[in-house]
Design a protein around this motif. Sequence first.
Motif, PDB file in Angstrom:
ATOM      1  N   LYS A  52       0.855  -1.182   0.000  1.00  0.00           N
ATOM      2  CA  LYS A  52       0.000   0.000   0.000  1.00  0.00           C
ATOM      3  C   LYS A  52       0.892   1.233   0.000  1.00  0.00           C
ATOM      4  O   LYS A  52       1.751   1.373   0.873  1.00  0.00           O
ATOM      5  CB  LYS A  52      -0.913   0.013   1.231  1.00  0.00           C
ATOM      6  CG  LYS A  52      -1.807   1.244   1.325  1.00  0.00           C
ATOM      7  CD  LYS A  52      -2.557   1.275   2.653  1.00  0.00           C
ATOM      8  CE  LYS A  52      -3.413   2.524   2.772  1.00  0.00           C
ATOM      9  NZ  LYS A  52      -4.028   2.656   4.110  1.00  0.00           N
ATOM     10  N   PHE A 110      -6.049  -2.953   7.104  1.00  0.00           N
ATOM     11  CA  PHE A 110      -5.962  -2.859   5.651  1.00  0.00           C
ATOM     12  C   PHE A 110      -5.893  -4.235   5.015  1.00  0.00           C
ATOM     13  O   PHE A 110      -6.624  -4.538   4.059  1.00  0.00           O
ATOM     14  CB  PHE A 110      -4.742  -2.034   5.241  1.00  0.00           C
ATOM     15  CG  PHE A 110      -4.496  -2.035   3.754  1.00  0.00           C
ATOM     16  CD1 PHE A 110      -5.291  -1.274   2.910  1.00  0.00           C
ATOM     17  CD2 PHE A 110      -3.487  -2.814   3.211  1.00  0.00           C
ATOM     18  CE1 PHE A 110      -5.075  -1.287   1.537  1.00  0.00           C
ATOM     19  CE2 PHE A 110      -3.269  -2.832   1.842  1.00  0.00           C
ATOM     20  CZ  PHE A 110      -4.068  -2.068   1.004  1.00  0.00           C
ATOM     21  N   TYR A 113      -8.591  -5.995   2.499  1.00  0.00           N
ATOM     22  CA  TYR A 113      -8.202  -6.168   1.103  1.00  0.00           C
ATOM     23  C   TYR A 113      -8.319  -7.616   0.657  1.00  0.00           C
ATOM     24  O   TYR A 113      -8.723  -7.906  -0.474  1.00  0.00           O
ATOM     25  CB  TYR A 113      -6.768  -5.684   0.901  1.00  0.00           C
ATOM     26  CG  TYR A 113      -6.416  -5.478  -0.555  1.00  0.00           C
ATOM     27  CD1 TYR A 113      -6.675  -4.268  -1.187  1.00  0.00           C
ATOM     28  CD2 TYR A 113      -5.838  -6.496  -1.298  1.00  0.00           C
ATOM     29  CE1 TYR A 113      -6.366  -4.078  -2.524  1.00  0.00           C
ATOM     30  CE2 TYR A 113      -5.535  -6.319  -2.631  1.00  0.00           C
ATOM     31  CZ  TYR A 113      -5.794  -5.115  -3.246  1.00  0.00           C
ATOM     32  OH  TYR A 113      -5.490  -4.943  -4.572  1.00  0.00           O
TER      33      TYR A 113
END
Length: 325
Positions: free
Chosen positions: A165, A186, A190
Amino acid sequence: TMLRVIAGLEDATSGEVWLDDRMVNDVEPGDRDIAMLFKNSVLYPDMTVYENMAFGLKLKHLPEAEIRQRVQEGAELLGLSSLLERGADTLSEGEAMRVALGRVVVRKARLILMDEPFANLQEELQKEMRNELSRLHRELGLTVVYVALDQAEACALGTRTVLMKDGVVEQADTPQNLYDRPCNVFAAGYIGFPQMNRVDAVAEKDGQGITLTVAGETLHLPEEKGRVLEENGYLGQTVVLGIRPEHLRLAGETPESGQRIFGSEVLEREETEGKPCLRFRMADAEWALCTGPETRLQAGDPVRFVMDMDRIHIFDKETRQAVVH
């Protein structure tokens, strides 16, 4: 960008690039023993299939006999033997991609770089080529750095998957561990489709152990998960509770002892790979629940569900890092 830095086509502004036990930051691209297959890799239309596959080997000034042997072996592996004398401009899309893949394979390079090589193909052909690449990886022991924007593709192909990221590695792990043990919010959001459900919860302690209060309901944590929260000072703190849609299940008419049942209303029903996914709101967030095809619930119907407490994840509210898997 990462692939171009590894290949030496761009200089790293900081850090080191190592191939095996050798740092190659100052090594010319042609001397790194790397083969590349990019999204827009094209064949030379005025050459035959054989000439296309042999082109890179001729640039390395290999003996003609070795070039012929490598091309013939590569063509046999990829089912191209009958096409070697065909002109590249007469090939179908799938045949052309096999030739492009073969051109890389015959190099027998230490490392192969691939940048979404199948992205422009039709869906069925994409699947076929991914299967072909997986087979070649198993049979030839290829080492490939493969860039994919689709998480399903990355996890299906990779023996080790690096999730990035903003240029920073968030997690480098096996695909299974990315799913089972995401390192932060995250990664949890994802990897997996539909995304992991997440909601704020308050960690507390009562006479039976450690609890999480979610949407007015008190959930008792499994002993080991509760112990981790307590030992790390999270009692009385707000944390983020995460659970995947496939780890929620519809509640039966009679709840089990100690089981907490949540209720909501189905906002939408969608089919995901042949299985219904129910979407609803809880605690000011949209949630998803994946269930079996026998489910008859539709938009507007009430839905009652329970959580598999052995499959929950807990993240630090501030750092967003995983605390409990």
